[in-house]
Structure formats: structure tokens, C-alpha cells
Design a protein around this motif. Structure first.
Motif, PDB file in Angstrom:
ATOM      1  N   ALA A  14       0.858  -1.129  -0.281  1.00 55.02           N
ATOM      2  CA  ALA A  14       0.222   0.309   0.434  1.00 55.02           C
ATOM      3  C   ALA A  14       1.428   0.861   0.200  1.00 55.02           C
ATOM      4  CB  ALA A  14      -1.060   0.239   1.048  1.00 55.02           C
ATOM      5  N   VAL A  15       1.454   1.286   0.512  1.00 54.77           N
ATOM      6  CA  VAL A  15       2.910   2.264   0.849  1.00 54.77           C
ATOM      7  C   VAL A  15       3.563   2.630  -0.097  1.00 54.77           C
ATOM      8  CG1 VAL A  15       5.381   3.108   1.546  1.00 54.77           C
ATOM      9  CG2 VAL A  15       3.080   2.267   3.654  1.00 54.77           C
ATOM     10  N   LYS A  16       4.103   1.621  -0.935  1.00 56.34           N
ATOM     11  CA  LYS A  16       4.501   1.917  -2.502  1.00 56.34           C
ATOM     12  C   LYS A  16       3.780   2.229  -3.202  1.00 56.34           C
ATOM     13  CE  LYS A  16       7.717  -1.718  -1.831  1.00 56.34           C
ATOM     14  NZ  LYS A  16       8.453  -3.265  -2.699  1.00 56.34           N
ATOM     15  N   ALA A  17       2.172   1.582  -3.188  1.00 61.99           N
ATOM     16  CA  ALA A  17       1.133   2.425  -4.127  1.00 61.99           C
ATOM     17  C   ALA A  17       0.641   3.482  -4.282  1.00 61.99           C
ATOM     18  CB  ALA A  17       0.038   1.289  -3.919  1.00 61.99           C
ATOM     19  N   PHE A  18       0.428   4.403  -2.800  1.00 68.42           N
ATOM     20  CA  PHE A  18       0.506   5.277  -2.540  1.00 68.42           C
ATOM     21  C   PHE A  18       1.555   6.603  -2.773  1.00 68.42           C
ATOM     22  CE2 PHE A  18       1.098   9.523   0.064  1.00 68.42           C
ATOM     23  CZ  PHE A  18      -0.078   9.408   0.212  1.00 68.42           C
ATOM     24  N   ILE A  19       2.726   6.572  -2.658  1.00 68.18           N
ATOM     25  CA  ILE A  19       4.114   6.709  -2.918  1.00 68.18           C
ATOM     26  C   ILE A  19       4.209   7.289  -5.066  1.00 68.18           C
ATOM     27  CG2 ILE A  19       6.555   6.967  -3.470  1.00 68.18           C
ATOM     28  CD1 ILE A  19       7.247   5.488  -0.598  1.00 68.18           C
ATOM     29  N   LYS A  20       3.482   5.422  -5.593  1.00 62.24           N
ATOM     30  CA  LYS A  20       3.300   6.222  -6.657  1.00 62.24           C
ATOM     31  C   LYS A  20       2.560   6.899  -7.364  1.00 62.24           C
ATOM     32  CE  LYS A  20       1.483   2.548  -9.184  1.00 62.24           C
ATOM     33  NZ  LYS A  20       0.182   2.777 -10.020  1.00 62.24           N
ATOM     34  N   ASN A  21       1.259   6.416  -6.862  1.00 62.70           N
ATOM     35  CA  ASN A  21      -0.025   6.746  -8.006  1.00 62.70           C
ATOM     36  C   ASN A  21      -0.432   9.029  -7.321  1.00 62.70           C
ATOM     37  OD1 ASN A  21      -2.029   5.970  -8.441  1.00 62.70           O
ATOM     38  ND2 ASN A  21      -1.327   4.084  -6.609  1.00 62.70           N
ATOM     39  N   PHE A  22       0.352   9.052  -5.669  1.00 61.75           N
ATOM     40  CA  PHE A  22       0.479  10.600  -4.716  1.00 61.75           C
ATOM     41  C   PHE A  22       1.620  11.138  -5.645  1.00 61.75           C
ATOM     42  CE2 PHE A  22       1.473  13.979  -1.772  1.00 61.75           C
ATOM     43  CZ  PHE A  22      -0.166  14.613  -1.728  1.00 61.75           C
ATOM     44  N   PHE A  23       2.704  10.936  -5.495  1.00 58.52           N
ATOM     45  CA  PHE A  23       4.037  11.594  -6.106  1.00 58.52           C
ATOM     46  C   PHE A  23       3.948  11.476  -7.793  1.00 58.52           C
ATOM     47  CE2 PHE A  23       4.784  11.240  -1.741  1.00 58.52           C
ATOM     48  CZ  PHE A  23       4.397  12.480  -1.371  1.00 58.52           C
ATOM     49  N   SER A  24       3.210  11.899  -8.301  1.00 63.83           N
ATOM     50  CA  SER A  24       3.563  12.372  -9.328  1.00 63.83           C
ATOM     51  C   SER A  24       3.169  13.614 -10.014  1.00 63.83           C
ATOM     52  CB  SER A  24       1.341  11.012  -9.789  1.00 63.83           C
ATOM     53  OG  SER A  24       0.742  11.769 -10.078  1.00 63.83           O
ATOM     54  N   MET A  25       3.651  13.331 -11.341  1.00 60.21           N
ATOM     55  CA  MET A  25       3.883  14.600 -12.769  1.00 60.21           C
ATOM     56  C   MET A  25       2.421  15.809 -12.445  1.00 60.21           C
ATOM     57  SD  MET A  25       6.693  15.945 -13.359  1.00 60.21           S
ATOM     58  CE  MET A  25       6.921  15.334 -10.969  1.00 60.21           C
ATOM     59  N   GLU A  26       1.427  14.571 -13.055  1.00 59.06           N
ATOM     60  CA  GLU A  26      -0.540  15.337 -12.793  1.00 59.06           C
ATOM     61  C   GLU A  26      -0.553  15.947 -11.186  1.00 59.06           C
ATOM     62  OE1 GLU A  26      -4.964  13.791 -12.767  1.00 59.06           O
ATOM     63  OE2 GLU A  26      -3.191  11.981 -13.051  1.00 59.06           O
ATOM     64  N   ASN A  27      -0.411  15.374 -10.406  1.00 55.14           N
ATOM     65  CA  ASN A  27      -0.573  15.498  -8.916  1.00 55.14           C
ATOM     66  C   ASN A  27       0.428  17.136  -9.132  1.00 55.14           C
ATOM     67  OD1 ASN A  27      -2.623  13.717  -8.714  1.00 55.14           O
ATOM     68  ND2 ASN A  27      -1.687  12.794  -6.948  1.00 55.14           N
ATOM     69  N   GLN A  28       1.467  17.263  -9.663  1.00 54.34           N
ATOM     70  CA  GLN A  28       2.417  18.116  -9.087  1.00 54.34           C
ATOM     71  C   GLN A  28       1.746  19.479 -10.041  1.00 54.34           C
ATOM     72  OE1 GLN A  28       5.878  18.386  -7.067  1.00 54.34           O
ATOM     73  NE2 GLN A  28       4.599  16.594  -6.022  1.00 54.34           N
ATOM     74  N   LYS A  29       0.909  18.502 -10.992  1.00 51.03           N
ATOM     75  CA  LYS A  29       1.045  20.499 -11.275  1.00 51.03           C
ATOM     76  C   LYS A  29      -0.202  20.967 -11.034  1.00 51.03           C
ATOM     77  CE  LYS A  29      -1.152  21.764 -15.992  1.00 51.03           C
ATOM     78  NZ  LYS A  29      -1.001  21.882 -17.393  1.00 51.03           N
ATOM     79  N   ARG A  30      -1.201  19.689 -10.830  1.00 52.47           N
ATOM     80  CA  ARG A  30      -2.581  20.029  -9.308  1.00 52.47           C
ATOM     81  C   ARG A  30      -1.810  20.740  -8.363  1.00 52.47           C
ATOM     82  NH1 ARG A  30      -6.501  15.494  -8.578  1.00 52.47           N
ATOM     83  NH2 ARG A  30      -7.732  17.320  -8.238  1.00 52.47           N
ATOM     84  N   THR A  31      -0.853  20.508  -7.527  1.00 46.19           N
ATOM     85  CA  THR A  31      -0.961  21.333  -6.892  1.00 46.19           C
ATOM     86  C   THR A  31      -0.516  22.103  -6.657  1.00 46.19           C
ATOM     87  OG1 THR A  31       0.398  19.470  -5.558  1.00 46.19           O
ATOM     88  CG2 THR A  31       1.553  21.417  -4.864  1.00 46.19           C
ATOM     89  N   LEU A  32       0.112  22.431  -7.742  1.00 41.45           N
ATOM     90  CA  LEU A  32       0.772  24.397  -8.770  1.00 41.45           C
ATOM     91  C   LEU A  32      -0.941  25.076  -9.098  1.00 41.45           C
ATOM     92  CD1 LEU A  32       2.571  26.737  -8.825  1.00 41.45           C
ATOM     93  CD2 LEU A  32       2.851  25.319 -11.411  1.00 41.45           C
ATOM     94  N   VAL A  33      -1.427  24.411  -9.752  1.00 40.95           N
ATOM     95  CA  VAL A  33      -3.030  25.129 -10.647  1.00 40.95           C
ATOM     96  C   VAL A  33      -3.580  24.973  -9.563  1.00 40.95           C
ATOM     97  CG1 VAL A  33      -3.820  25.096 -12.717  1.00 40.95           C
ATOM     98  CG2 VAL A  33      -2.159  24.475 -12.772  1.00 40.95           C
ATOM     99  N   GLU A  34      -4.340  24.131  -9.331  1.00 40.32           N
ATOM    100  CA  GLU A  34      -4.868  23.999  -8.149  1.00 40.32           C
ATOM    101  C   GLU A  34      -5.369  24.386  -6.421  1.00 40.32           C
ATOM    102  OE1 GLU A  34      -7.185  20.548  -8.516  1.00 40.32           O
ATOM    103  OE2 GLU A  34      -7.047  20.132 -10.447  1.00 40.32           O
ATOM    104  N   THR A  35      -3.886  24.276  -6.362  1.00 37.73           N
ATOM    105  CA  THR A  35      -4.039  24.778  -4.529  1.00 37.73           C
ATOM    106  C   THR A  35      -2.667  26.147  -4.422  1.00 37.73           C
ATOM    107  OG1 THR A  35      -1.688  23.581  -4.459  1.00 37.73           O
ATOM    108  CG2 THR A  35      -3.528  21.937  -4.113  1.00 37.73           C
TER     109      THR A  35
END
Length: 454
Positions: free
Chosen positions: A352-373
Motif C-alpha cells: 500500500a505504501v509503494k502504491a500510494f507513493i506511485k499514485n500521489f507523487f506523480s507529475m499530474e499531481n504536481q501540476k494540480r498542486t501548482l494550479v489548483e492549490t
């Protein structure tokens, strides 16, 4: 990509290169043993893998202003549950100071920390890793192919091992209301004298110069301003020397910084009700137009440009002004807050830890972090920042124009020293101690912490 966006991206990358230094993400660490080397394959179909199991994930995104950040986390959780048969992630939202200073601290002492939890870099990470509570991540990052993807992991690295991953970056400085500044004829200050002049004009115009809520439990809020003040006067090396004994809280630069905090209070440049307000209340006094300035981190952009804000179109940002000291031109910034993982996870929890790191720390989420938050990304590789608001672009420009960056003081001192500064700054705000007494109190706690560390 238009000119402003290019400038923002370049500005960000300039600071990243300064902060990256030795690039902890490139370090070669010891193996995490058989756990980290296990396969990330979660598609097995035998009965044991399909049996339901729960993983608790502790986060700090509980305020209304953190809704977008929470949404990104929730999406990553759904993707992680889909990747791991039988997994159910239980989100445990806790206020950030309560998590860091009370709940997580008690759990770490007892050894019953959640599998995934909000973690602060620096001293917290060092202490918990040395107690054997944190899972080393080097091999996992390599396995997932993201070992070189982060701008800076130094605050989560101890003896070459990486124990946490930053959710986003930050810088601290002054947000200001352009309309109120224009109303009283104040200019954006580049020096301390110019800041005082602006505050005096605002006060004379019946406007609270600086919004702040540093009441019970929120003493850390005044610490942000104090931190930038004593670093500006004494240089980044000043705070780096507290824990080693190379510098003292009674040094002239620190005492002078405390005197300037007292000056702000005595002249009512800081909200007179500062100790009667919680952090969100003080922040709201700025974004609803009741005060002209707010000293805060870049995480505040989401609130300042959010639905409840009346100043979203009038807000600007400037770094802490020059004071004629060794730290002029530097800015408080880094990647201190993120997620850590328990060293006690079992095989399925590790999946679960590995899957969470893969899914959370992604380029898609990084852009969402910048644009949405409107928070600063923690990973490299974002080339398209369309959609980012003008305020976060201005913050990027402030970063790019800075001489360099320094981390928050509480990442380089012991936890009890952080708490002591909160108490002493609250007492200073309330007129219960003098700057000299506050400095002496701090040094006493620092001496005790240093002695216990040796």
C-alpha cells in the motif's frame, strides 16, 4: 507559454538549484532489506491478497482552505485502493500543530504510529529515524524510478537514508493588499525603514497594518516573522549554529530581532488582538480586507485567492525587506512538510505504501498542486503551468530574485526549542517578557537540549 509563465518557471528553477545543494535525492543509501526489495506487483489473485485490510493515513488538510489539497489526496487514495486488492485506506485528518506536537509525538514514543502520516522534515525526521520508527525509502524510490525526481530531500535525509517525501514546497513573506496600500499612498517596501513608513501610513488611515492570529496553540505563527527577522540580521549561519553551540539566542542579532517584534506590538502595527485570535482568524482578517498585510507561507495563496476572499484581485507579495544585516536578500523557503511511513509496516501494508507513493507523487499531481492549490511543486519536470494564478507567479518572481534560501529554524533545532520560542514570542507579544529575557529563556532551553543531545 507566455512571457510571465516562462519567467515564473525560470524563477522557480533558479531557487531550486540554490536549495538543491548536494542533492540528497542522488545519495546512495544502505539497503532497506527485504521489505524495500519486494515486488510492487499488486495484481496477485490468491486468497490472502484478496482479504480486506485497512491502512490509516494521517493528514493535516482539515481546513476549508485546504479543500483542493485534500481532493488531490483523496484521488490518490482511490487510485491506490484500486491498485492493491483488499485495501481500504482510512483518512485521519488532524490539525497540523496537534499532529506534529501532540499526537504523532506520543505515537512515536509508543511505537504505534500510523502506516502513513504527515511528517515534518529536519529535527522531527532525524529523531524519529534514529528511534527506528521511520521506513527508509531509497530502494522504493529507485524501484519506482523517481529517485532523482525531487528538487530537495535534505530535510528528510539522515545519514544518507531518505525517510520522507515533501508534499509541496513553500516560501514565506509578506502578502499585501494593493488597494489599501494605494489608498494611503504606501509603496511596496524594500527596506525596514520603508516597511515602517508603510505601516505608519496604514495605521494613520485607520487600517490594521499586519494581520496575525497567534493565540493559544498557534504560537508558531509569530515564529515565522521572528525567524525571517533574526536571519535577516544575523545571516542563515546564525540559526544553523544554535544546536551546535556556534551561535546563541542571546547574540545581538537575535536580541535585536526580538526588539523589533516588540516595536511592532508597541506601535500596534500587528493586530492588537493577536493573542485572542487563532491562525485561521488572523489569516481571514487579511483576505477579507480588514488588514493590509499578512506574513505567511505560500500555502496561504489558496485562501487568499479562494471563494471567501474579497482581496483575490488585489493581493500581492514581497519578500522580507532588507534590514542592513548579513541575511539581506535571503528568503525562508524549502520543502519541509510531507509524508513519512512507519518502519513497522507488514508486507501488505508495504504494498500500500509503494502504491500510494506511485499514485500521489506523480507529475499530474504536481501540476494540480501548482494550479489548483497554488503551492510550489516538490518534484521536477513541470513544463506547463497554464492555469496558475498571478499571485503564485509573483511569489515565483520573489523566489527568483532572492540571493538564496534558508529553511525554517525549527528544522535545525530540537523540538523543545521550537516550543520554547512559541511560548516566549507569545509572552513578548503580551508584554510579559522583555526581548533580553526572551533571549535568555531561549538560550537556557537550547543549552539543555544541546546537553541532552551529546
Amino acid at each position: 507559454m507566455n512571457k510571465k509563465m516562462v519567467f515564473m518557471l525560470v524563477s522557480l528553477l533558479v531557487l531550486m538549484s540554490v536549495l538543491a545543494g548536494c542533492g540528497s535525492s542522488n545519495s546512495t543509501a544502505e539497503s532497506n532489506g527485504s521489505k524495500a526489495n519486494q515486488s510492487t506487483n499488486t495484481s496477485g489473485e490468491n486468497k490472502s491478497e484478496a482479504e480486506p485490510f485497512e491502512v490509516v493515513l494521517r493528514h493535516i488538510h482539515i481546513r476549508d482552505t485546504a479543500k483542493q489539497t485534500l481532493a488531490i489526496l483523496q484521488d490518490a487514495v482511490k487510485a491506490t485502493e484500486a491498485d492493491v486488492p483488499g485495501l481500504k485506506i482510512s483518512l485521519d485528518g488532524v490539525e497540523d500543530a496537534v499532529n506534529r506536537d501532540v499526537k504523532l509525538k506520543a505515537e512515536m514514543a509508543a511505537g504505534n504510529q500510523p502506516p502513513i502520516f504527515s511528517l515534518f522534515g529536519g529535527a522531527d525526521t532525524e529523531n524519529y529515524s534514529k528511534a527506528g520508527r521511520l521506513l527508509p525509502l531509497n530502494d522504493i524510490l529507485t524501484e519506482l524510478g523517481i529517485q532523482d525526481s525531487f528538487f530537495d530531500l535534505r530535510e528528510f535525509t539522515v545519514d544518507g537514508k531518505i525517510y520522507g517525501l515533501p508534499e509541496s514546497g513553500y516560501i514565506e513573506g509578506f502578502f499585501y493588499n494593493k488597494k489599501l496600500f494605494e489608498q494611503v499612498g504606501a509603496s511596496v517596501p524594500a527596506t525596514w525603514d520603508e516597511l515602517v513608513d508603510a505601516m505608519e501610513k496604514l495605521k494613520a488611515g485607520g487600517i490594521t497594518p499586519i494581520a496575525m492570529g497567534a493565540g493559544s496553540g498557534d504560537g508558531w505563527v509569530i515564529n515565522m516573522l521572528a525567524n525571517s527577522m533574526f536571519v535577516a540580521l544575523g545571516g542563515p549561519e546564525l540559526q544553523e549554529g544554535f544546536a551546535t553551540g556556534a551561535a546563541k539566542w542571546t547574540d545581538p542579532a537575535v536580541v535585536e530581532a526580538f526588539k523589533r517584534i516588540e516595536f511592532l506590538v508597541q506601535h500596534q502595527y500587528i493586530d492588537p488582538n493577536v493573542l485572542g485570535l487563532k491562525f485561521p482568524q488572523g489569516q481571514a482578517n487579511f483576505y477579507t480586507g480588514k488588514a493590509a498585510m499578512l506574513f505567511d507561507g505560500s500555502w496561504a495563496v489558496n485562501a487568499i485567492t479562494g471563494e471567501s476572499s474579497t482581496v483575490k484581485d488585489d493581493a500581492g507579495f514581497f519578500r522580507f525587506p532588507d534590514v542592513g544585516g548579513k541575511g539581506d536578500g535571503y528568503i525562508n523557503g524549502g520543502w519541509s512538510n510531507g509524508y513519512g511511513f512507519s518502519a513497522a509496516v507488514n508486507e501488505r501494508e508495504l504494498q500500500a505504501v509503494k502504491a500510494f507513493i506511485k499514485n500521489f507523487f506523480s507529475m499530474e499531481n504536481q501540476k494540480r498542486t501548482l494550479v489548483e492549490t497554488s503551492q510550489i511543486a516538490s518534484m521536477k519536470g513541470i513544463t506547463d503551468i497554464q492555469g496558475a494564478n498571478d499571485l503564485i507567479k509573483t511569489i515565483g518572481e520573489a523566489q527568483g530574485s532572492a540571493k538564496g534560501a534558508f529553511p525554517a529554524f525549527d528544522s535545525v533545532v530540537q523540538p523543545q526549542v521550537k516550543v520554547a520560542l512559541e511560548t516566549n514570542m507569545q509572552q513578548l507579544l503580551g508584554g510579559k517578557v522583555t526581548p533580553e529575557q526572551a533571549a535568555e529563556n531561549m538560550q537556557k532551553v537550547q543549552d539543555e537540549a544541546n546537553a541532552a543531545s551529546n
